[in-house]
Design a protein around this motif. Structure first.
Motif, PDB file in Angstrom:
ATOM      1  N   SER A  96       0.830  -1.204   0.000  1.00 10.84           N
ATOM      2  CA  SER A  96       0.000   0.000   0.000  1.00 10.84           C
ATOM      3  C   SER A  96       0.862   1.251   0.000  1.00 10.84           C
ATOM      4  CB  SER A  96      -0.919   0.007   1.227  1.00 10.84           C
ATOM      5  OG  SER A  96      -1.746  -1.136   1.251  1.00 10.84           O
ATOM      6  N   VAL A  97       0.209   2.386  -0.180  1.00  4.19           N
ATOM      7  CA  VAL A  97       0.890   3.677  -0.081  1.00  4.19           C
ATOM      8  C   VAL A  97       0.477   4.320   1.237  1.00  4.19           C
ATOM      9  CG1 VAL A  97       1.100   4.027  -2.554  1.00  4.19           C
ATOM     10  CG2 VAL A  97      -0.970   4.785  -1.387  1.00  4.19           C
ATOM     11  N   PRO A  98       1.355   5.104   1.858  1.00  2.00           N
ATOM     12  CA  PRO A  98       1.061   5.654   3.188  1.00  2.00           C
ATOM     13  C   PRO A  98      -0.217   6.468   3.259  1.00  2.00           C
ATOM     14  CG  PRO A  98       3.387   5.906   2.677  1.00  2.00           C
ATOM     15  CD  PRO A  98       2.722   5.426   1.417  1.00  2.00           C
ATOM     16  N   GLU A  99      -0.532   7.212   2.176  1.00  2.00           N
ATOM     17  CA  GLU A  99      -1.709   8.079   2.243  1.00  2.00           C
ATOM     18  C   GLU A  99      -3.026   7.317   2.101  1.00  2.00           C
ATOM     19  OE1 GLU A  99       0.227   8.814  -1.855  1.00  2.00           O
ATOM     20  OE2 GLU A  99       0.825   8.349   0.189  1.00  2.00           O
ATOM     21  N   ASP A 100      -2.967   6.004   1.842  1.00  2.00           N
ATOM     22  CA  ASP A 100      -4.166   5.169   1.895  1.00  2.00           C
ATOM     23  C   ASP A 100      -4.414   4.850   3.368  1.00  2.00           C
ATOM     24  OD1 ASP A 100      -6.263   3.439   1.479  1.00  2.00           O
ATOM     25  OD2 ASP A 100      -4.975   1.732   0.971  1.00  2.00           O
ATOM     26  N   MET A 101      -4.903   5.852   4.096  1.00  2.00           N
ATOM     27  CA  MET A 101      -4.920   5.782   5.552  1.00  2.00           C
ATOM     28  C   MET A 101      -6.027   4.873   6.076  1.00  2.00           C
ATOM     29  SD  MET A 101      -3.897   9.696   6.493  1.00  2.00           S
ATOM     30  CE  MET A 101      -3.056   9.259   8.001  1.00  2.00           C
ATOM     31  N   GLU A 153       3.666   8.536  15.869  1.00 10.81           N
ATOM     32  CA  GLU A 153       5.021   8.051  15.606  1.00 10.81           C
ATOM     33  C   GLU A 153       5.129   7.441  14.213  1.00 10.81           C
ATOM     34  OE1 GLU A 153       6.268   5.355  18.616  1.00 10.81           O
ATOM     35  OE2 GLU A 153       6.186   6.847  20.227  1.00 10.81           O
ATOM     36  N   ARG A 154       4.087   6.761  13.768  1.00  9.91           N
ATOM     37  CA  ARG A 154       4.121   6.133  12.454  1.00  9.91           C
ATOM     38  C   ARG A 154       3.896   7.138  11.326  1.00  9.91           C
ATOM     39  NH1 ARG A 154       3.110   2.048  15.863  1.00  9.91           N
ATOM     40  NH2 ARG A 154       3.435  -0.103  15.177  1.00  9.91           N
ATOM     41  N   LEU A 155       3.162   8.186  11.613  1.00 11.04           N
ATOM     42  CA  LEU A 155       2.828   9.164  10.578  1.00 11.04           C
ATOM     43  C   LEU A 155       3.922  10.202  10.371  1.00 11.04           C
ATOM     44  CD1 LEU A 155       0.829  10.410   8.597  1.00 11.04           C
ATOM     45  CD2 LEU A 155      -0.349  11.466  10.536  1.00 11.04           C
ATOM     46  N   ALA A 156       4.527  10.662  11.446  1.00 12.74           N
ATOM     47  CA  ALA A 156       5.487  11.763  11.355  1.00 12.74           C
ATOM     48  C   ALA A 156       6.654  11.483  10.401  1.00 12.74           C
ATOM     49  CB  ALA A 156       6.003  12.117  12.746  1.00 12.74           C
ATOM     50  N   PRO A 157       7.292  10.295  10.426  1.00 13.90           N
ATOM     51  CA  PRO A 157       8.408  10.061   9.506  1.00 13.90           C
ATOM     52  C   PRO A 157       8.000  10.101   8.036  1.00 13.90           C
ATOM     53  CG  PRO A 157       8.427   8.450  11.282  1.00 13.90           C
ATOM     54  CD  PRO A 157       7.118   9.164  11.357  1.00 13.90           C
ATOM     55  N   VAL A 158       6.778   9.675   7.737  1.00 15.20           N
ATOM     56  CA  VAL A 158       6.308   9.695   6.351  1.00 15.20           C
ATOM     57  C   VAL A 158       6.166  11.132   5.869  1.00 15.20           C
ATOM     58  CG1 VAL A 158       4.435   9.037   4.794  1.00 15.20           C
ATOM     59  CG2 VAL A 158       5.124   7.488   6.642  1.00 15.20           C
ATOM     60  N   VAL A 159       5.578  11.990   6.711  1.00 13.35           N
ATOM     61  CA  VAL A 159       5.434  13.402   6.359  1.00 13.35           C
ATOM     62  C   VAL A 159       6.809  14.056   6.224  1.00 13.35           C
ATOM     63  CG1 VAL A 159       4.555  15.637   7.128  1.00 13.35           C
ATOM     64  CG2 VAL A 159       3.172  13.582   7.439  1.00 13.35           C
ATOM     65  N   HIS A 197      -0.531  15.351   6.659  1.00 17.96           N
ATOM     66  CA  HIS A 197      -0.313  16.257   7.784  1.00 17.96           C
ATOM     67  C   HIS A 197      -1.624  16.640   8.472  1.00 17.96           C
ATOM     68  CE1 HIS A 197       0.999  19.865   9.986  1.00 17.96           C
ATOM     69  NE2 HIS A 197       2.163  19.262   9.997  1.00 17.96           N
ATOM     70  N   ARG A 198      -2.736  16.522   7.779  1.00 15.48           N
ATOM     71  CA  ARG A 198      -4.036  16.851   8.377  1.00 15.48           C
ATOM     72  C   ARG A 198      -4.311  16.025   9.613  1.00 15.48           C
ATOM     73  NH1 ARG A 198      -8.283  15.683   3.988  1.00 15.48           N
ATOM     74  NH2 ARG A 198      -9.683  16.165   5.716  1.00 15.48           N
TER      75      ARG A 198
END
Length: 200
Positions: A96-101, A153-159, A197-198
């Motif tokens: 998957s891609v990260p933005e497929d939240m 923690e999982r989201l911040a590195p992707v952004v 980031h939202r």
């Protein structure tokens, strides 16, 4: 502690159900007896879960329906009975891609926390595994706090990675190292970063 990870394979929609000591509950849907607190991690795709949450859980009807809705916008609602949180976590699955939240819905009371997911949510699993360590969650509210922490923690590195890619393109443009045609790669990256980031 016993734990299932695939919502599609969870019997009666129960991925795991434990008391405050991390011990498996014999019947996740049975009324709580005595003191202590419990955590139910449930699959939104299960008809058993949808029926129980709406009809038998004791959660206010508006919040109950939101917990099991097919589509629910992120929000936090405080009621007299408890707190409802609907959020999204970054998708780190290999295919998957990260933005497929991934969506997670939470109902919190002093003696109970219910988390509802459509897809596997590693943030919740990471917290559940702490019951086997010297630092388990000590209350239902602590589970929610740790869930916030895990998701961030999982989201911040992707952004951050997307931001660095944008900075590299910007610097290349300033230094005239990037052909004009390649500047078009900037907009998709910026949109991906803004979308993720939202939910920080």
């Amino acid at each position: 502690m016993p734990m299932l990870t695939d919502p599609q394979l969870a019997p009666k929609g129960v991925l795991f159900a434990v008391d405050g000591g991390g011990h498996e509950l014999d019947d996740a849907y049975a009324p709580s007896v005595g003191g202590g607190w419990r955590w139910l991690h449930l699959a939104q795709t299960s008809s058993d879960v949808r029926r129980w949450v709406v009809e038998e859980s004791g959660i206010p009807i508006a919040e109950a329906k939101a917990l099991v809705a097919d589509h629910a916008r992120p929000r936090c609602v405080q009621t007299e009975q408890g707190l409802m949180f609907i959020g999204r976590g970054v998708n780190l699955d290999p295919t998957s891609v990260p933005e497929d939240m991934k969506s997670i819905r939470v109902w919190l009371e002093p003696s109970r926390i219910i988390t509802v997911v459509k897809r596997r949510m590693r943030s919740a699993e990471a917290i559940a595994l702490r019951f086997s360590t010297d630092h388990p969650p000590k209350s239902a509210s602590e589970v929610l706090v740790q869930l916030f922490s895990q998701m961030t923690e999982r989201l911040a590195p992707v952004v951050q990675e997307l931001g660095e890619q944008i900075d590299e393109i910007r610097d290349s443009v300033i230094d005239d190292d990037l052909p004009t045609a390649d500047i078009s790669t900037l907009s998709p990256l910026r949109l991906r970063a803004m979308g993720l980031h939202r939910y920080l």
